[in-house]
Design an enzyme around this catalytic site. Structure first.
Site, PDB file in Angstrom:
ATOM      1  CB  SER A 141      -2.199  15.159  -5.605  1.00 47.78           C
ATOM      2  OG  SER A 141      -3.595  15.212  -5.841  1.00 47.78           O
ATOM      3  CE1 TYR A 155      -2.812  11.511  -1.570  1.00 43.41           C
ATOM      4  CE2 TYR A 155      -4.189  13.167  -2.628  1.00 43.41           C
ATOM      5  CZ  TYR A 155      -3.271  12.139  -2.719  1.00 43.41           C
ATOM      6  OH  TYR A 155      -2.800  11.749  -3.959  1.00 43.41           O
TER       7      TYR A 155
HETATM    8  P1  NDP Z   1      -1.632   2.914  -5.974  1.00 41.17           P
HETATM    9  O1  NDP Z   1      -2.131   2.794  -4.574  1.00 41.17           O
HETATM   10  O2  NDP Z   1      -2.447   2.366  -7.068  1.00 41.17           O
HETATM   11  O3  NDP Z   1      -0.144   2.311  -6.074  1.00 41.17           O
HETATM   12  C1  NDP Z   1       0.780   2.710  -5.100  1.00 41.17           C
HETATM   13  C2  NDP Z   1       2.138   2.136  -5.393  1.00 41.17           C
HETATM   14  O4  NDP Z   1       3.031   2.653  -4.412  1.00 41.17           O
HETATM   15  C3  NDP Z   1       2.201   0.637  -5.300  1.00 41.17           C
HETATM   16  O5  NDP Z   1       3.129   0.162  -6.231  1.00 41.17           O
HETATM   17  C4  NDP Z   1       2.680   0.418  -3.862  1.00 41.17           C
HETATM   18  O6  NDP Z   1       3.452  -0.753  -3.667  1.00 41.17           O
HETATM   19  C5  NDP Z   1       3.601   1.589  -3.688  1.00 41.17           C
HETATM   20  N1  NDP Z   1       3.768   1.981  -2.303  1.00 41.17           N
HETATM   21  C6  NDP Z   1       2.810   2.286  -1.396  1.00 41.17           C
HETATM   22  N2  NDP Z   1       3.354   2.593  -0.221  1.00 41.17           N
HETATM   23  C7  NDP Z   1       4.698   2.473  -0.380  1.00 41.17           C
HETATM   24  C8  NDP Z   1       5.806   2.644   0.481  1.00 41.17           C
HETATM   25  N3  NDP Z   1       5.648   3.002   1.760  1.00 41.17           N
HETATM   26  N4  NDP Z   1       7.047   2.431  -0.015  1.00 41.17           N
HETATM   27  C9  NDP Z   1       7.225   2.049  -1.296  1.00 41.17           C
HETATM   28  N5  NDP Z   1       6.203   1.871  -2.158  1.00 41.17           N
HETATM   29  C10 NDP Z   1       4.959   2.078  -1.702  1.00 41.17           C
HETATM   30  O7  NDP Z   1      -1.403   4.483  -6.178  1.00 41.17           O
HETATM   31  P2  NDP Z   1      -1.409   5.377  -7.524  1.00 41.17           P
HETATM   32  O8  NDP Z   1      -0.648   4.714  -8.579  1.00 41.17           O
HETATM   33  O9  NDP Z   1      -2.800   5.811  -7.759  1.00 41.17           O
HETATM   34  O10 NDP Z   1      -0.634   6.666  -6.980  1.00 41.17           O
HETATM   35  C11 NDP Z   1       0.744   6.899  -7.220  1.00 41.17           C
HETATM   36  C12 NDP Z   1       1.069   8.329  -6.783  1.00 41.17           C
HETATM   37  O11 NDP Z   1       0.254   9.229  -7.515  1.00 41.17           O
HETATM   38  C13 NDP Z   1       0.808   8.617  -5.305  1.00 41.17           C
HETATM   39  O12 NDP Z   1       1.809   9.468  -4.805  1.00 41.17           O
HETATM   40  C14 NDP Z   1      -0.538   9.311  -5.334  1.00 41.17           C
HETATM   41  O13 NDP Z   1      -0.727  10.127  -4.210  1.00 41.17           O
HETATM   42  C15 NDP Z   1      -0.435  10.084  -6.621  1.00 41.17           C
HETATM   43  N6  NDP Z   1      -1.704  10.494  -7.219  1.00 41.17           N
HETATM   44  C16 NDP Z   1      -2.639   9.570  -7.610  1.00 41.17           C
HETATM   45  C17 NDP Z   1      -3.813   9.983  -8.197  1.00 41.17           C
HETATM   46  C18 NDP Z   1      -4.875   9.022  -8.649  1.00 41.17           C
HETATM   47  O14 NDP Z   1      -5.999   9.472  -8.959  1.00 41.17           O
HETATM   48  N7  NDP Z   1      -4.628   7.737  -8.736  1.00 41.17           N
HETATM   49  C19 NDP Z   1      -4.101  11.419  -8.418  1.00 41.17           C
HETATM   50  C20 NDP Z   1      -3.046  12.296  -7.979  1.00 41.17           C
HETATM   51  C21 NDP Z   1      -1.900  11.836  -7.407  1.00 41.17           C
HETATM   52  P3  NDP Z   1       2.804  -2.157  -3.193  1.00 41.17           P
HETATM   53  O15 NDP Z   1       2.131  -2.676  -4.419  1.00 41.17           O
HETATM   54  O16 NDP Z   1       3.950  -2.991  -2.780  1.00 41.17           O
HETATM   55  O17 NDP Z   1       1.850  -1.847  -2.115  1.00 41.17           O
END
Ligand code: NDP
Length: 246
Positions: A141, A155
């Site tokens: 991030s 975070y």
């Molecule tokens: P979301 O919360 O929208 O989606 C998260 C996804 O990860 C879901 O598919 C969820 O699965 C899955 N997930 C969560 N926990 C676990 C776990 N323990 N094991 C396996 N899968 C898991 O997040 P984003 O798409 O926004 O974020 C994705 C990545 O990008 C993260 O690492 C986040 O920190 C990073 N990021 C996001 C930003 C943003 O603004 N959105 C900015 C910068 C970085 P399920 O549906 O089953 O819960």
């Protein structure tokens, strides 16, 4: 043939959000794709169907990224289904925010377990199957470099760990022909950070391009880093943040 034809990718946390867009992007470019999820089987199924209708090969596996055994099984399941593993995208991640005085120890442990240990576990398991041309792409991030608000320190800590782990891993794996890179998105419209959420206006104020990013914009960078053209990029943290940290 497409640029990732014949390649096999595993994307963690790809039932929703950025991960789902990455899985679709890699499949569009010709890769066979396995995705993991924890609590959204229906959403994972939608991703599977969206890829299948385009003729892509895809598999969804329930695996908590913090659970070593589940992660090993997901990697083994990917290799069993598709015969190899070339690309690992460590995308699964959690966000939590609270004033440091009140930050719950359980939340600290869970963030470390998924955002940091999860990247280690999937990487260690996946590289057993990777050879020359392998790709590890972490989703860190911009908050690794810039945390403009109070309450986000833990975070930021986890994403800083991802950035430094990326540099170290590049040294371990470069001699084996495997590159390791870290994509650092700014605000991207997902359930984690909705473009119409409570923080959106404040976040957009900090950006040079005053809008949220889209998952497919992150996916395009992942596909490039996964491609043979990107073979000389390793150990890099690459911002894709609309100038959030400019
Ligand atoms: P979301 O919360 O929208 O989606 C998260 C996804 O990860 C879901 O598919 C969820 O699965 C899955 N997930 C969560 N926990 C676990 C776990 N323990 N094991 C396996 N899968 C898991 O997040 P984003 O798409 O926004 O974020 C994705 C990545 O990008 C993260 O690492 C986040 O920190 C990073 N990021 C996001 C930003 C943003 O603004 N959105 C900015 C910068 C970085 P399920 O549906 O089953 O819960």
């Amino acid at each position: 043939t497409k640029k990732l034809t014949g390649k096999v990718a595993l994307v963690t946390g790809a039932s929703r959000g950025i991960g789902a867009a990455i899985a679709k992007g890699l499949a569009d470019d010709g890769a066979s794709v396995a995705i993991t999820y924890t609590s959204s089987p229906q959403k994972a199924d939608e991703v599977v169907r969206a890829i299948e209708v385009t003729g892509g090969k895809v598999l969804a596996i329930r695996a908590d990224s913090a659970d070593a055994e589940a992660v090993n099984k997901a990697v083994a399941g990917t290799v069993k289904a598709f015969g190899r593993l070339d690309i690992l995208v460590n995308n699964a991640g959690l966000f939590a925010m609270a004033p440091i005085d009140e930050f719950k120890i359980e939340d600290f442990d869970r963030l470390i377990a998924v955002n940091v240990k999860g990247v280690f576990l999937a990487t260690q398991s996946a590289i057993r199957h990777m050879g020359e041309g392998g790709r590890i792409i972490n989703i860190g991030s911009v908050n690794s470099d810039s945390m403009p608000f109070a309450g986000g320190s833990v975070y930021a800590l986890t994403k800083g760990a991802v950035a430094s782990f990326t540099r170290g891993l590049a040294r371990d794996l470069g001699p084996r022909g495997i590159t390791v890179n870290n994509i650092q998105p700014g605000p991207v419209d997902t359930d984690m950070n909705p473009a119409d959420g409570a923080f959106a206006a404040q976040l957009k104020d900090l950006m040079a391009i005053k809008r949220y990013g889209h998952g497919n914009e992150i996916a395009a960078l992942v596909s490039f880093l996964a491609s043979p053209e990107a073979a000389f990029i390793t150990g890099a943290s690459i911002k894709i943040d609309g100038g959030f940290d400019a």
